[in-house]
Motif scaffolding. Sequence first.
Motif, PDB file in Angstrom:
ATOM      1  N   ASN A   1     -15.994  12.326  11.570  1.00 33.78           N
ATOM      2  CA  ASN A   1     -16.124  11.211  10.934  1.00 33.78           C
ATOM      3  C   ASN A   1     -15.461  10.305  10.171  1.00 33.78           C
ATOM      4  N   LEU A   2     -15.215  11.520   8.593  1.00 31.17           N
ATOM      5  CA  LEU A   2     -15.144  10.868   7.493  1.00 31.17           C
ATOM      6  C   LEU A   2     -13.632  10.804   7.200  1.00 31.17           C
ATOM      7  N   ASN A   3     -12.737  11.844   8.408  1.00 33.32           N
ATOM      8  CA  ASN A   3     -11.496  11.443   8.374  1.00 33.32           C
ATOM      9  C   ASN A   3     -10.707  10.039   9.149  1.00 33.32           C
ATOM     10  N   ASN A   4     -11.306   9.730   9.967  1.00 35.81           N
ATOM     11  CA  ASN A   4     -11.247   8.357  10.883  1.00 35.81           C
ATOM     12  C   ASN A   4     -11.960   7.490  10.149  1.00 35.81           C
ATOM     13  N   VAL A   5     -12.645   7.324   9.374  1.00 40.84           N
ATOM     14  CA  VAL A   5     -13.149   6.970   7.723  1.00 40.84           C
ATOM     15  C   VAL A   5     -12.148   6.279   6.977  1.00 40.84           C
ATOM     16  N   LEU A   6     -11.432   7.015   6.826  1.00 37.41           N
ATOM     17  CA  LEU A   6     -10.375   7.450   5.913  1.00 37.41           C
ATOM     18  C   LEU A   6      -8.490   6.711   6.246  1.00 37.41           C
ATOM     19  N   ILE A   7      -8.350   7.955   7.868  1.00 35.85           N
ATOM     20  CA  ILE A   7      -7.539   6.404   8.639  1.00 35.85           C
ATOM     21  C   ILE A   7      -7.884   5.068   9.112  1.00 35.85           C
ATOM     22  N   ARG A   8      -8.687   4.822   9.180  1.00 36.84           N
ATOM     23  CA  ARG A   8      -8.923   3.207   9.415  1.00 36.84           C
ATOM     24  C   ARG A   8      -9.031   2.499   8.533  1.00 36.84           C
ATOM     25  N   ALA A   9      -9.555   2.533   6.740  1.00 36.86           N
ATOM     26  CA  ALA A   9      -9.394   2.084   5.531  1.00 36.86           C
ATOM     27  C   ALA A   9      -8.135   2.074   5.785  1.00 36.86           C
ATOM     28  N   GLU A  10      -7.066   3.397   5.671  1.00 32.48           N
ATOM     29  CA  GLU A  10      -5.619   3.261   5.703  1.00 32.48           C
ATOM     30  C   GLU A  10      -5.200   2.116   6.475  1.00 32.48           C
ATOM     31  N   GLU A  11      -5.698   2.254   7.666  1.00 36.96           N
ATOM     32  CA  GLU A  11      -4.957   1.167   8.593  1.00 36.96           C
ATOM     33  C   GLU A  11      -4.923  -0.029   8.375  1.00 36.96           C
ATOM     34  N   ASP A  12      -6.232  -0.039   7.948  1.00 34.72           N
ATOM     35  CA  ASP A  12      -6.440  -1.827   7.460  1.00 34.72           C
ATOM     36  C   ASP A  12      -6.955  -2.551   6.579  1.00 34.72           C
ATOM     37  N   VAL A  13      -5.709  -1.253   4.744  1.00 30.87           N
ATOM     38  CA  VAL A  13      -4.864  -1.810   4.278  1.00 30.87           C
ATOM     39  C   VAL A  13      -3.971  -2.628   4.571  1.00 30.87           C
ATOM     40  N   VAL A  14      -2.639  -1.366   6.011  1.00 28.41           N
ATOM     41  CA  VAL A  14      -1.766  -1.827   6.189  1.00 28.41           C
ATOM     42  C   VAL A  14      -1.536  -3.228   6.804  1.00 28.41           C
ATOM     43  N   PHE A  15      -2.519  -3.331   7.504  1.00 23.72           N
ATOM     44  CA  PHE A  15      -2.256  -4.432   8.370  1.00 23.72           C
ATOM     45  C   PHE A  15      -3.074  -5.762   8.119  1.00 23.72           C
ATOM     46  N   ALA A  16      -4.125  -5.791   7.199  1.00 25.62           N
ATOM     47  CA  ALA A  16      -4.226  -7.001   6.754  1.00 25.62           C
ATOM     48  C   ALA A  16      -2.818  -7.727   5.301  1.00 25.62           C
ATOM     49  N   ARG A  17      -2.484  -6.508   4.436  1.00 25.07           N
ATOM     50  CA  ARG A  17      -1.072  -6.611   4.426  1.00 25.07           C
ATOM     51  C   ARG A  17       0.014  -7.220   4.741  1.00 25.07           C
ATOM     52  N   LYS A  18       0.355  -6.740   6.739  1.00 26.56           N
ATOM     53  CA  LYS A  18       1.103  -7.315   7.361  1.00 26.56           C
ATOM     54  C   LYS A  18       0.878  -8.514   7.480  1.00 26.56           C
ATOM     55  N   ILE A  19      -0.424  -9.403   7.880  1.00 25.94           N
ATOM     56  CA  ILE A  19      -1.030 -10.191   8.048  1.00 25.94           C
ATOM     57  C   ILE A  19      -1.100 -11.354   6.984  1.00 25.94           C
ATOM     58  N   GLU A  20      -1.260 -10.285   5.636  1.00 26.16           N
ATOM     59  CA  GLU A  20      -0.536 -11.322   5.108  1.00 26.16           C
ATOM     60  C   GLU A  20       0.673 -11.358   4.245  1.00 26.16           C
ATOM     61  N   MET A  21       1.730 -10.828   4.400  1.00 23.59           N
ATOM     62  CA  MET A  21       3.070 -11.196   4.653  1.00 23.59           C
ATOM     63  C   MET A  21       3.730 -11.999   5.767  1.00 23.59           C
ATOM     64  N   LEU A  22       2.663 -12.274   6.912  1.00 25.77           N
ATOM     65  CA  LEU A  22       2.718 -13.308   7.584  1.00 25.77           C
ATOM     66  C   LEU A  22       2.454 -15.642   7.602  1.00 25.77           C
ATOM     67  N   ALA A  23       1.663 -14.734   6.504  1.00 27.35           N
ATOM     68  CA  ALA A  23       1.133 -15.956   6.821  1.00 27.35           C
ATOM     69  C   ALA A  23       1.987 -16.553   5.568  1.00 27.35           C
ATOM     70  N   LYS A  24       2.432 -15.486   4.280  1.00 24.36           N
ATOM     71  CA  LYS A  24       3.735 -16.059   3.398  1.00 24.36           C
ATOM     72  C   LYS A  24       4.826 -16.871   3.669  1.00 24.36           C
ATOM     73  N   GLU A  25       4.971 -16.223   4.774  1.00 21.62           N
ATOM     74  CA  GLU A  25       6.211 -16.164   5.245  1.00 21.62           C
ATOM     75  C   GLU A  25       6.366 -17.289   6.017  1.00 21.62           C
ATOM     76  N   ASN A  26       4.859 -18.076   6.547  1.00 25.18           N
ATOM     77  CA  ASN A  26       4.618 -19.194   7.873  1.00 25.18           C
ATOM     78  C   ASN A  26       4.343 -20.593   6.446  1.00 25.18           C
ATOM     79  N   GLU A  27       3.398 -20.379   5.410  1.00 23.27           N
ATOM     80  CA  GLU A  27       3.351 -20.976   4.356  1.00 23.27           C
ATOM     81  C   GLU A  27       1.922 -20.879   4.815  1.00 23.27           C
ATOM     82  N   GLU A  28       1.308 -20.634   4.636  1.00 27.98           N
ATOM     83  CA  GLU A  28      -0.315 -20.956   5.212  1.00 27.98           C
ATOM     84  C   GLU A  28      -0.579 -20.113   4.480  1.00 27.98           C
ATOM     85  N   HIS A  29      -1.180 -21.225   3.305  1.00 29.97           N
ATOM     86  CA  HIS A  29      -1.332 -20.459   2.142  1.00 29.97           C
ATOM     87  C   HIS A  29      -2.979 -19.996   1.924  1.00 29.97           C
ATOM     88  N   GLU A  30      -3.658 -20.982   2.611  1.00 26.05           N
ATOM     89  CA  GLU A  30      -5.225 -20.548   2.727  1.00 26.05           C
ATOM     90  C   GLU A  30      -4.878 -18.986   3.583  1.00 26.05           C
TER      91      GLU A  30
END
Length: 147
Positions: free
Chosen positions: A87-116
Amino acid sequence: MFENECVKKYPTHMLGLAKSEDLKYEIKKYLDNKTHSSAYIKVCAMELKRMGQMEMSLALEKIAESKMHFEAVLMEAFGMKEDVRLNLNNVLIRAEEDVVFARKIEMLAKENEEHEVYTLMHELAKTEAENLAALMGIVNRVIEDRI
């Protein structure tokens, strides 16, 4: 995927109250229908708060917290994973995946000039990264202290 070295050393404690496969199946079916319902309630509470409906907002927040608690209890009863290390290992894995996924969406929003959306995802990614760092620090410190 990684497995934190400290997590590997954590003493095994079995989770999962449900032993019967039939019971586990029914609990899983229930969870499939109910998971995230607390998040939807929380969204309604946030909107009501913005509308100035504080009493209803607070009531819905309390209901969302209660539902989230029981969803977690059911997940534990179902035995999502049967030992704390996993369970702890899965929490750490999910937390790492959450960071990566959030950054990916952040960059896509920046590319599409979706400022909010970019601003929201930037803050989310930053918070997710801070949470991951805090969690890793706690896991490493607590588990190292126990060994």
